[in-house]
Design a protein around this motif. Structure first.
Motif, PDB file in Angstrom:
ATOM      1  N   ARG A 138       0.805  -1.218   0.000  1.00  0.00           N
ATOM      2  CA  ARG A 138       0.000   0.000   0.000  1.00  0.00           C
ATOM      3  C   ARG A 138       0.839   1.270   0.000  1.00  0.00           C
ATOM      4  O   ARG A 138       0.351   2.354  -0.305  1.00  0.00           O
ATOM      5  CB  ARG A 138      -0.931   0.002   1.220  1.00  0.00           C
ATOM      6  N   ASP A 163      -4.180   2.760  -3.900  1.00  0.00           N
ATOM      7  CA  ASP A 163      -5.407   3.129  -3.187  1.00  0.00           C
ATOM      8  C   ASP A 163      -6.453   3.750  -4.105  1.00  0.00           C
ATOM      9  O   ASP A 163      -7.622   3.836  -3.742  1.00  0.00           O
ATOM     10  CB  ASP A 163      -5.085   4.121  -2.052  1.00  0.00           C
ATOM     11  N   GLU A 173      -7.216  -5.944  -1.030  1.00  0.00           N
ATOM     12  CA  GLU A 173      -6.050  -6.272  -0.196  1.00  0.00           C
ATOM     13  C   GLU A 173      -5.581  -7.698  -0.446  1.00  0.00           C
ATOM     14  O   GLU A 173      -4.378  -7.971  -0.501  1.00  0.00           O
ATOM     15  CB  GLU A 173      -6.405  -6.095   1.276  1.00  0.00           C
TER      16      GLU A 173
END
Length: 274
Positions: free
Chosen positions: A8, A38, A44
Motif C-alpha cells: 500500500r 489506493d 487487499e
C-alpha cells in the motif's frame, strides 16, 4: 527477475489486469490503468498475486491475473490482438509480457517430469519442482515470417484463420521453426510447403514478440527464385502475386507482417520512381 509484490505504500504505477486472452483498458490516455494502489480497485487479498515485472516511462509496471474478466469499473476487457494498432509499441510489448507470464504460471503448477507441485524461484522468473528439482522457464516459440518479392509484385497468402466473407486478410508467409533447422532453412521450407515457391536472397528484417500465446516472430525479406504457386490447403485458402498498386486487405499496422509488406512496397515504389 526476482519476485516483487507491491504494498500500500508503493508509488504510482501502471497496472496490467489480465484475464485469459484479454486485458483491462481504460477509455482515455495510454489505455493501461495508471495510479496509486489506493486509487484503483485492487483488493487487499490481491496484493499477494500482483507482481512488479517491468518499467514504463520511469514508473513501475504491475501485473495482476484474474480468473474471470470481472467489471472493475475502470474500462472494458479487450483481447490483446485488438490493441495491436492502438497501444504504444512499448506498452503492447509490456502487455504481452504480462499475459505470457500469467500463462506460464498457470500452466506450470506441476512438474512435467515427475508430476509434483512446482514453486516460484525467488531470484528469476522460473518455476522449480519441490521434489526432483526440475526447473521450467516461460515457453517461447520461434516463428519466421517472410515477405517475398517477384519483380513488382509481392506474394501474399490468406490463412484459414483470416478468412472473412467480404474482405479476407492477406499476409506474408509464416510458420514455426522446427528442431534442427536454421531460421533461413525455415524460411525456405515454409515458403515452399505453403506456396510451392523457392526463394533466395533471404535478409533479416526484424522481430516482434507475438503473445498469441507465446511466439517470437522473426521477419525476413526474400526474392522469388523459381516455382509456381501451389497452395497448401491445410493451412491456406489462397495465395497469389499482388502488384503494389492492387493490394488486398492487409494485416493491422503495428504487426511485423504489415511492417515487412510495407517495406517491400516502399522498396518497389522507390525503384519505379528512380
Amino acid at each position: 527477475m526476482s519476485v516483487s509484490h507491491p504494498n500500500r505504500q508503493s508509488l504510482a504505477g501502471w497496472w496490467f489486469f489480465t484475464s485469459q486472452d484479454k486485458i483491462l483498458c481504460v477509455p482515455q490516455g495510454q489505455r493501461i490503468p495508471f495510479g496509486q494502489i489506493d486509487d484503483l480497485p485492487v483488493a487487499e487479498s490481491w496484493l499477494t498475486q500482483a507482481e512488479y515485472f517491468n518499467d514504463y516511462m520511469g514508473e513501475p509496471c504491475y501485473r495482476l491475473a484474474l480468473d474471470e474478466p470481472i467489471d472493475l469499473g475502470l474500462g472494458e476487457w479487450i483481447t490483446l490482438y485488438q490493441l495491436v494498432s492502438d497501444l504504444d509499441e512499448a506498452l503492447f510489448l509490456l502487455a504481452g509480457q504480462a499475459m505470457q507470464q500469467a500463462l506460464f504460471l498457470k500452466t506450470h503448477q506441476f512438474c512435467g517430469q515427475c508430476g509434483q507441485p512446482m514453486a516460484r524461484v525467488e531470484w528469476e522468473f522460473a518455476m522449480q519442482c519441490e521434489h526432483c528439482g526440475f526447473r521450467a522457464y516461460p515457453r517461447i516459440s520461434p516463428c519466421i515470417i517472410v515477405a517475398i518479392r517477384k519483380e513488382n509484385s509481392i506474394l501474399l497468402a490468406c490463412h484459414k484463420r483470416h478468412v472473412k466473407k467480404d474482405n479476407p486478410i492477406y499476409t506474408a508467409v509464416a510458420g514455426f521453426v522446427e528442431t534442427g533447422e536454421t531460421l533461413e532453412h525455415c524460411v525456405q521450407r515454409e515458403a515452399f510447403e505453403e506456396t510451392g515457391i523457392h526463394v533466395d536472397n533471404i535478409r533479416y528484417a526484424g522481430s516482434q514478440p507475438w503473445p498469441f500465446p507465446h511466439s517470437l516472430m522473426m521477419a525476413f525479406l526474400a526474392d522469388y527464385q523459381s516455382g509456381e504457386i501451389k497452395v497448401q490447403r491445410s493451412e491456406l485458402v489462397d495465395a497469389n502475386w499482388f502488384e503494389i498498386t492492387n493490394l488486398p486487405q492487409l494485416p493491422k499496422h503495428g504487426t511485423i507482417a504489415r511492417k515487412i509488406i510495407d517495406t517491400l512496397v516502399s522498396n518497389i515504389s522507390q525503384e519505379l520512381k528512380g
